[in-house]
Design a protein around this motif. Structure first.
Motif, PDB file in Angstrom:
ATOM      1  N   GLY A  67       0.805  -1.108   0.042  1.00  0.00           N
ATOM      2  CA  GLY A  67      -0.085   0.235  -0.092  1.00  0.00           C
ATOM      3  C   GLY A  67       0.972   1.365   0.080  1.00  0.00           C
ATOM      4  O   GLY A  67       0.586   2.090  -0.662  1.00  0.00           O
ATOM      5  N   ILE A  71       1.017   3.714  -3.093  1.00  0.00           N
ATOM      6  CA  ILE A  71       0.398   5.167  -2.820  1.00  0.00           C
ATOM      7  C   ILE A  71       1.503   6.120  -3.256  1.00  0.00           C
ATOM      8  O   ILE A  71       1.190   7.216  -4.078  1.00  0.00           O
ATOM      9  N   LEU A  75       0.876   8.904  -6.314  1.00  0.00           N
ATOM     10  CA  LEU A  75       1.181  10.349  -5.821  1.00  0.00           C
ATOM     11  C   LEU A  75       1.972  11.126  -6.978  1.00  0.00           C
ATOM     12  O   LEU A  75       2.116  12.020  -7.321  1.00  0.00           O
ATOM     13  N   HIS A  88      -6.933   6.733 -12.286  1.00  0.00           N
ATOM     14  CA  HIS A  88      -6.276   6.294 -11.156  1.00  0.00           C
ATOM     15  C   HIS A  88      -7.290   5.168 -10.541  1.00  0.00           C
ATOM     16  O   HIS A  88      -6.453   3.974 -10.360  1.00  0.00           O
ATOM     17  N   TRP A  92      -4.998   1.715 -10.505  1.00  0.00           N
ATOM     18  CA  TRP A  92      -4.449   1.307  -8.808  1.00  0.00           C
ATOM     19  C   TRP A  92      -5.354   0.249  -8.453  1.00  0.00           C
ATOM     20  O   TRP A  92      -4.609  -0.480  -7.359  1.00  0.00           O
ATOM     21  N   THR A  96      -3.334  -2.999  -7.168  1.00  0.00           N
ATOM     22  CA  THR A  96      -3.025  -3.118  -5.700  1.00  0.00           C
ATOM     23  C   THR A  96      -3.675  -4.481  -5.260  1.00  0.00           C
ATOM     24  O   THR A  96      -2.832  -5.363  -4.769  1.00  0.00           O
TER      25      THR A  96
END
Length: 130
Positions: A67, A71, A75, A88, A92, A96
């Motif tokens: 995670g 992240i 970002l 996104h 993601w 993930t």
């Protein structure tokens, strides 16, 4: 662990057993039944996987580490390219999920292979009167 990191014929090293889901005894690809569920035993050599206590120990560590990495990457991508929110989400969420599932496979496989090669067992209380 065998002396000098030398393994018996057919026994893969821990890293190979973890990455490819190999039986730690014979090297057959029979460790997993599903995405992260162990089989009851090896179909090739009959090694009982149920005697090892791997549990879900790696789950919290892997989820937090993966995670944090994702992240940071998300970002960075957002700061550099500024894609819309739907990009996104599309990018993601599946990444993930796939990273956590594969990470759990590798982590649980490494723990089981390590326990097998080191002949780990439940602790036993020794009676001093014997």
């Amino acid at each position: 662990m065998p002396a000098g990191d030398k393994f018996q014929k057919g026994q893969p090293p821990v890293w190979r057993a973890a990455l490819f889901g190999l039986c730690p005894e014979c090297g057959a690809p029979t460790l997993f039944e599903g995405p992260v569920k162990f089989r009851a035993k090896c179909e090739s050599c009959g090694l009982d996987y149920g005697r090892y206590n791997v549990g879900d120990g790696p789950a919290a560590f892997l989820t937090l580490i993966i995670g944090a990495l994702l992240i940071a990457i998300a970002l960075t991508l957002d700061a550099m390219v500024r894609p819309p929110l739907w990009v996104h989400i599309i990018l993601w969420v599946p990444l993930t999920a796939a990273a956590v599932i594969y990470g759990l496979r590798v982590g649980k496989g490494a723990l089981l292979a390590s326990e097998h090669q080191r002949q780990a067992a439940e602790g036993r209380k020794v009676d001093k009167n014997d």
